[in-house]
Write a protein that holds these residues in place. Structure first.
Motif, short mmCIF file in Angstrom:
data_model
loop_
_atom_site.label_atom_id
_atom_site.label_comp_id
_atom_site.label_asym_id
_atom_site.label_seq_id
_atom_site.Cartn_x
_atom_site.Cartn_y
_atom_site.Cartn_z
N HIS A 23 30.48 19.77 98.81
CA HIS A 23 31.84 19.48 99.30
C HIS A 23 32.51 18.48 98.35
N CYS A 24 33.79 18.72 98.08
CA CYS A 24 34.56 17.82 97.23
C CYS A 24 34.69 16.46 97.91
N ILE A 25 34.55 15.38 97.14
CA ILE A 25 34.69 14.04 97.70
C ILE A 25 36.14 13.68 97.99
N GLY A 26 37.09 14.49 97.50
CA GLY A 26 38.50 14.24 97.75
C GLY A 26 39.04 14.92 98.99
N CYS A 27 38.71 16.21 99.16
CA CYS A 27 39.31 17.00 100.25
C CYS A 27 38.30 17.63 101.20
N GLN A 57 36.43 17.51 107.84
CA GLN A 57 36.42 16.15 107.30
C GLN A 57 35.97 15.15 108.35
N SER A 58 36.43 15.34 109.57
CA SER A 58 36.03 14.46 110.67
C SER A 58 34.53 14.54 110.91
N ASP A 59 33.99 15.75 110.88
CA ASP A 59 32.56 15.95 111.09
C ASP A 59 31.73 15.35 109.96
N SER A 64 38.94 9.57 105.24
CA SER A 64 40.16 8.97 105.79
C SER A 64 41.27 8.88 104.75
N HIS A 65 40.93 8.82 103.47
CA HIS A 65 41.92 8.75 102.39
C HIS A 65 42.71 10.05 102.25
N ALA A 69 47.04 11.04 101.37
CA ALA A 69 47.30 11.74 100.11
C ALA A 69 47.95 13.10 100.36
N TYR A 70 47.48 13.81 101.38
CA TYR A 70 48.04 15.14 101.68
C TYR A 70 49.46 15.03 102.24
N LEU A 71 49.70 14.04 103.08
CA LEU A 71 51.06 13.85 103.61
C LEU A 71 52.04 13.56 102.47
#
Length: 85
Positions: A23-27, A57-59, A64-65, A69-71
């Motif tokens: 899994h990507c550490i960003g998304c 991501q929650s799981d 949280s970052h 960034a997406y917004l």
């Protein structure tokens, strides 16, 4: 919903480091999930994918970052983000 004619941006936030069991550490997307999102054409499918990704991501934790960034990415493109974000 996104503004008419405006495509929902990819959940990718340009980090692209696959270190958490693929899994990507960003998304949090895997390489396979990145390909799936690119193939989605209908806005409702893209929104459902992003909602699923937010749950993923929650799981997994430690994402949280991503929301901020997406917004910002959505605002820059002039698109209303999915409600679940």
């Amino acid at each position: 919903m996104g503004k008419k004619g405006k495509k929902l941006p990819s959940p990718c936030i340009d980090v692209c480091k696959f270190r958490r069991e693929g899994h990507c550490i960003g998304c949090s997307m895997t390489k396979a999930q990145k390909k799936i999102f690119k193939a989605l054409k209908k806005p409702e499918h893209q929104r459902a994918f992003i909602e699923m990704l937010a749950h993923q991501q929650s799981d997994l934790g430690k994402y949280s970052h991503w929301t901020e960034a997406y917004l910002k990415k959505c605002a820059k493109k002039g698109v209303t983000p999915p409600i679940a974000v």
